[in-house]
Design a protein around this motif. Structure first.
Motif, PDB file in Angstrom:
ATOM      1  N   LEU A  42      33.889  34.615  37.135  1.00 10.85           N
ATOM      2  CA  LEU A  42      34.767  35.778  36.171  1.00 10.85           C
ATOM      3  C   LEU A  42      36.645  34.717  36.027  1.00 10.85           C
ATOM      4  N   THR A  43      36.909  35.634  34.636  1.00 12.27           N
ATOM      5  CA  THR A  43      38.516  35.076  34.632  1.00 12.27           C
ATOM      6  C   THR A  43      39.636  36.460  34.337  1.00 12.27           C
ATOM      7  N   ILE A  44      40.131  35.917  35.811  1.00 15.06           N
ATOM      8  CA  ILE A  44      40.707  36.668  34.871  1.00 15.06           C
ATOM      9  C   ILE A  44      42.743  36.969  35.331  1.00 15.06           C
ATOM     10  N   GLN A  45      43.091  36.871  34.798  1.00 12.97           N
ATOM     11  CA  GLN A  45      45.145  37.067  33.797  1.00 12.97           C
ATOM     12  C   GLN A  45      45.880  37.525  34.854  1.00 12.97           C
ATOM     13  N   VAL A  46      46.726  36.470  35.281  1.00 15.53           N
ATOM     14  CA  VAL A  46      47.645  37.034  36.284  1.00 15.53           C
ATOM     15  C   VAL A  46      49.102  36.866  35.856  1.00 15.53           C
ATOM     16  N   PHE A  51      52.407  33.701  40.786  1.00  9.51           N
ATOM     17  CA  PHE A  51      51.350  35.116  41.121  1.00  9.51           C
ATOM     18  C   PHE A  51      50.798  34.615  41.041  1.00  9.51           C
ATOM     19  N   TYR A  52      49.877  33.169  40.361  1.00 14.75           N
ATOM     20  CA  TYR A  52      48.313  32.754  40.753  1.00 14.75           C
ATOM     21  C   TYR A  52      48.956  32.637  42.720  1.00 14.75           C
ATOM     22  N   GLU A  53      49.847  31.425  42.672  1.00 12.08           N
ATOM     23  CA  GLU A  53      50.341  30.628  43.433  1.00 12.08           C
ATOM     24  C   GLU A  53      50.096  31.380  44.719  1.00 12.08           C
ATOM     25  N   TRP A  54      50.576  32.950  45.073  1.00  7.46           N
ATOM     26  CA  TRP A  54      50.795  33.585  45.666  1.00  7.46           C
ATOM     27  C   TRP A  54      49.254  34.209  45.877  1.00  7.46           C
ATOM     28  N   LEU A  55      48.671  34.646  44.929  1.00  7.78           N
ATOM     29  CA  LEU A  55      46.860  35.331  45.554  1.00  7.78           C
ATOM     30  C   LEU A  55      46.281  34.100  46.283  1.00  7.78           C
ATOM     31  N   GLU A  56      46.892  33.176  45.602  1.00  7.52           N
ATOM     32  CA  GLU A  56      45.424  31.310  46.715  1.00  7.52           C
ATOM     33  C   GLU A  56      46.773  31.723  48.062  1.00  7.52           C
ATOM     34  N   GLU A  57      47.815  31.667  47.920  1.00  8.13           N
ATOM     35  CA  GLU A  57      48.116  31.363  49.618  1.00  8.13           C
ATOM     36  C   GLU A  57      47.804  32.154  50.096  1.00  8.13           C
ATOM     37  N   HIS A  58      47.636  33.660  49.859  1.00 11.57           N
ATOM     38  CA  HIS A  58      47.722  35.213  50.529  1.00 11.57           C
ATOM     39  C   HIS A  58      46.632  35.589  50.348  1.00 11.57           C
ATOM     40  N   TYR A  59      45.554  35.558  49.182  1.00 12.06           N
ATOM     41  CA  TYR A  59      44.303  36.356  49.112  1.00 12.06           C
ATOM     42  C   TYR A  59      43.015  35.693  49.154  1.00 12.06           C
ATOM     43  N   VAL A  60      43.043  34.658  49.057  1.00  8.40           N
ATOM     44  CA  VAL A  60      41.717  33.641  48.471  1.00  8.40           C
ATOM     45  C   VAL A  60      41.345  34.595  49.367  1.00  8.40           C
ATOM     46  N   GLU A  61      40.572  34.798  50.770  1.00  6.37           N
ATOM     47  CA  GLU A  61      39.554  34.907  51.267  1.00  6.37           C
ATOM     48  C   GLU A  61      39.071  36.146  50.673  1.00  6.37           C
ATOM     49  N   VAL A  62      40.198  37.021  50.548  1.00  7.12           N
ATOM     50  CA  VAL A  62      39.100  38.211  50.200  1.00  7.12           C
ATOM     51  C   VAL A  62      39.107  38.460  48.787  1.00  7.12           C
ATOM     52  N   LEU A  63      39.678  37.196  47.990  1.00  8.26           N
ATOM     53  CA  LEU A  63      39.192  37.542  46.438  1.00  8.26           C
ATOM     54  C   LEU A  63      37.711  36.623  46.238  1.00  8.26           C
ATOM     55  N   LYS A  64      37.719  35.577  47.526  1.00  6.24           N
ATOM     56  CA  LYS A  64      36.417  35.278  47.616  1.00  6.24           C
ATOM     57  C   LYS A  64      34.929  35.964  48.022  1.00  6.24           C
ATOM     58  N   LYS A  65      35.560  36.874  48.739  1.00  2.00           N
ATOM     59  CA  LYS A  65      34.703  37.674  49.322  1.00  2.00           C
ATOM     60  C   LYS A  65      34.262  39.122  48.266  1.00  2.00           C
ATOM     61  N   ALA A  66      35.475  39.139  47.467  1.00  2.00           N
ATOM     62  CA  ALA A  66      34.599  40.518  46.624  1.00  2.00           C
ATOM     63  C   ALA A  66      34.019  39.407  45.673  1.00  2.00           C
ATOM     64  N   ILE A  67      34.395  37.995  45.142  1.00  2.00           N
ATOM     65  CA  ILE A  67      33.216  37.610  43.972  1.00  2.00           C
ATOM     66  C   ILE A  67      32.367  37.587  44.253  1.00  2.00           C
ATOM     67  N   ILE A  68      31.891  37.065  45.586  1.00  2.00           N
ATOM     68  CA  ILE A  68      30.595  36.745  46.221  1.00  2.00           C
ATOM     69  C   ILE A  68      29.539  37.992  46.213  1.00  2.00           C
ATOM     70  N   ASN A  69      30.501  38.661  46.794  1.00  2.00           N
ATOM     71  CA  ASN A  69      29.407  40.323  46.261  1.00  2.00           C
ATOM     72  C   ASN A  69      29.412  40.305  44.900  1.00  2.00           C
ATOM     73  N   MET A  95      47.486  29.289  30.057  1.00  2.00           N
ATOM     74  CA  MET A  95      46.514  27.898  30.944  1.00  2.00           C
ATOM     75  C   MET A  95      45.107  28.313  32.092  1.00  2.00           C
ATOM     76  N   ASN A  96      44.052  27.791  32.633  1.00  2.00           N
ATOM     77  CA  ASN A  96      43.377  28.267  32.948  1.00  2.00           C
ATOM     78  C   ASN A  96      43.442  27.210  34.482  1.00  2.00           C
ATOM     79  N   LEU A  97      43.015  28.022  35.474  1.00  4.10           N
ATOM     80  CA  LEU A  97      43.585  27.486  37.185  1.00  4.10           C
ATOM     81  C   LEU A  97      41.847  27.582  37.853  1.00  4.10           C
ATOM     82  N   PRO A  98      41.443  26.857  38.171  1.00  6.23           N
ATOM     83  CA  PRO A  98      40.606  27.407  39.156  1.00  6.23           C
ATOM     84  C   PRO A  98      40.906  27.607  40.497  1.00  6.23           C
ATOM     85  N   THR A  99      40.051  28.633  40.878  1.00  3.09           N
ATOM     86  CA  THR A  99      40.792  28.896  42.847  1.00  3.09           C
ATOM     87  C   THR A  99      40.414  28.030  43.885  1.00  3.09           C
ATOM     88  N   ALA A 100      41.090  27.694  44.427  1.00  5.84           N
ATOM     89  CA  ALA A 100      40.517  26.864  45.479  1.00  5.84           C
ATOM     90  C   ALA A 100      39.542  27.533  45.713  1.00  5.84           C
TER      91      ALA A 100
END
Ligand code: ADP
Ligand code: MG
Length: 486
Positions: A42-46, A51-69, A95-100
């Protein structure tokens, strides 16, 4: 019929909503646009890099959970960042960046090439002229510099806090390998511009001396590559790859602490490059001499060049930074708001940017112009969020890395003085900055009694009152946890 990206993202949002506060949800998730769903990605535009760095730093776990769900175990997330809003003639650049998280979760196929792997991580670009077309300037096609064009000297604000580091960085960028700043080591706390400065050096060199091979790598990536190379019997290949480089930038070398085999390999590469007049640039989150677990012979090499630091910017510099960032983002901010933000966000530049991005999101959502009240509320929200993000595990990791001990030792019964010291501090901070009960904290320290935790906390408070240098250590660790002034 497969699902479309909007449905998938809406379902993700439902999951996310249950895990984050209302304000965070509004600020960080509502502005996101889903743009594509293909091959379980899933590609999301930020709205911005930050904004991207912030999401990766603070919300990566919840994003991961949601995506796997939503997409199952093979689900991946990719970000698209709008870096230039474009005009009528030009299309927006993104530009596109993969999530950690997705990388950690499902290794990409590049893993079969241990050396190329981490290097290629960032440069996954779609319809972008934002990155230099690498192929034109590179003779050895396997070297990709791994730099982000977002970091340059022009958008770095100089102040008393970073003057020497900035000047040295510029000198190195002009004459890589031929100044006395070799190696150049820049150290300092999180979010103070180390990565920005060293990447600016790399970008500048690539522009003015395109024949030079520049390579930026975090020491995390370096370690992974090395470990993979050992596993696959490709250490020679790994080394040769690094020996081709003219400018080696290695970020966050504190992670090399305790990794003896990797250090040995780095030592070898370092010597070879240095002897051949190649430039080496490093960053660390503390002065190299405090890096416990880094070999003396490596540390002594650093003395050949320049070691300098970046500090927390003073208020005047913070004002300049806010002005410049606001201008960069096309953000209208009255003078009093600029000053208010600069005065009240005094931890680091990253945090300062967080407030700006958050303000921007808020003003575009509410269609209100930014005023003092909005700035006050935003800062308060962000401040309030701080403790929630801290887990016992995070604190253990931070303390262990700062004091150069192992997390396992904190949990063991080891009574060695330095470990007992680190354990006490970690227990104290857990009691201060998590919501866990003393009983739970004790459990998470390898099943210790709650009275041990209480006792540790009291002891730390007492020592901090009696001993200034002890207090300074504590403050430094807190700063690392980003809670220092809140
Ligand atoms: P570090 O590597 O020290 O943790 P970064 O280089 O990642 O910090 O900086 C955090 C953010 O703050 C980056 O987005 C960077 O561009 C910005 N930043 C830091 N210092 C400055 C500065 N002096 N001028 C402009 N931007 C800065
Ligand atoms: Mg950094």
């Amino acid at each position: 019929m497969g699902k479309d990206c909007k449905t998938v993202w809406n379902n993700c949002l439902t999951t996310i909503r249950t895990h984050v506060g209302e304000q965070s949800f509004k600020t960080w998730f509502e502005p996101i646009n889903p743009i594509r769903l293909a091959h379980h990605t899933l590609t999301i535009q930020v709205p911005s890099q930050f904004f991207y760095e912030w999401l990766e730093e603070h919300y990566v776990e919840v994003l991961k959970k949601a995506i796997i769900n939503e997409l199952g175990e093979s689900g991946k997330l990719e970000y698209s960042i709008v870096v230039d809003k474009g005009n009528n003639k030009q299309k927006p650049i993104s530009m596109n960046l993969p999530t950690a998280a997705s990388l950690r979760h499902s290794p990409t196929s590049t893993h079969t090439q241990p050396v190329g792997n981490a290097v290629a991580v960032v440069e996954k670009i779609a319809n972008s002229t934002y990155y230099m077309p690498e192929a034109k300037v590179i003779q050895h096609p396997q070297i990709r510099s791994n730099l982000s064009k977002l970091y340059n000297f022009a958008n770095f604000i100089e102040g008393d806090c970073n003057r020497l580091a900035y000047a040295a960085a510029q000198a190195v960028a002009k004459n890589p390998g031929s100044t006395s700043f070799n190696p150049l080591v820049i150290h300092g706390g999180v979010g103070l511009g180390k990565t920005h400065l060293v990447q600016a050096i790399g970008n500048e060199i690539k522009q003015s001396l395109p024949q030079k091979q520049v390579l930026y790598v975090s020491s995390d990536q370096f370690i992974t590559q090395f470990v993979d190379a050992v596993k696959n019997n490709q250490v020679a290949f790994f080394t040769t790859y690094y020996l081709q480089v003219d400018v080696l930038i290695i970020d966050d070398i504190q992670f090399l602490a305790g990794k003896e085999k990797t250090q040995e390999s780095f030592f070898h590469i370092f010597n070879h490059l240095h002897q051949s007049g190649k430039q080496i640039i490093m960053t660390s989150d503390c002065p190299p001499k405090n890096l416990q677990g880094l070999e003396e012979r490596l540390l002594s090499r650093f003395k050949w060049g320049l070691t300098t630091d970046v500090k927390v910017p003073d208020e005047a510099t913070r004002i300049e930074i806010v002005k410049s960032k606001a201008k960069q983002e096309g953000l209208e901010m009255p003078k009093n708001v600029i000053e208010f933000v600069a005065k009240n966000v005094d931890t680091n530049v990253r945090e300062l940017q967080g407030v700006l991005v958050s303000l921007m999101a808020k003003s575009s959502l509410t269609r209100k112009t930014i005023d003092l009240q909005m700035a006050k509320d935003t800062i308060e929200d962000i401040v309030k969020q701080q403790p929630i993000d801290l887990s016992v595990e995070y604190i253990q990791k931070t303390v262990a890395s700062y004091l150069g001990v192992k997390v396992e030792d904190l949990k063991a019964a080891n009574r060695k003085q330095e470990i007992a010291h680190a354990r006490q501090i970690a227990m104290y901070l857990c009691q201060q900055y998590t919501k866990s009960s003393v009983k739970m904290i004790g459990e998470l320290f390898g099943g210790k009694d709650h009275s041990t935790v209480t006792h540790a906390s009291k002891a730390v408070e007492k020592k901090a009152q009696a001993d200034d240098s002890y207090k300074a250590t504590l403050e430094a660790i807190k700063a690392k946890m980003k809670v220092s002034s809140f």
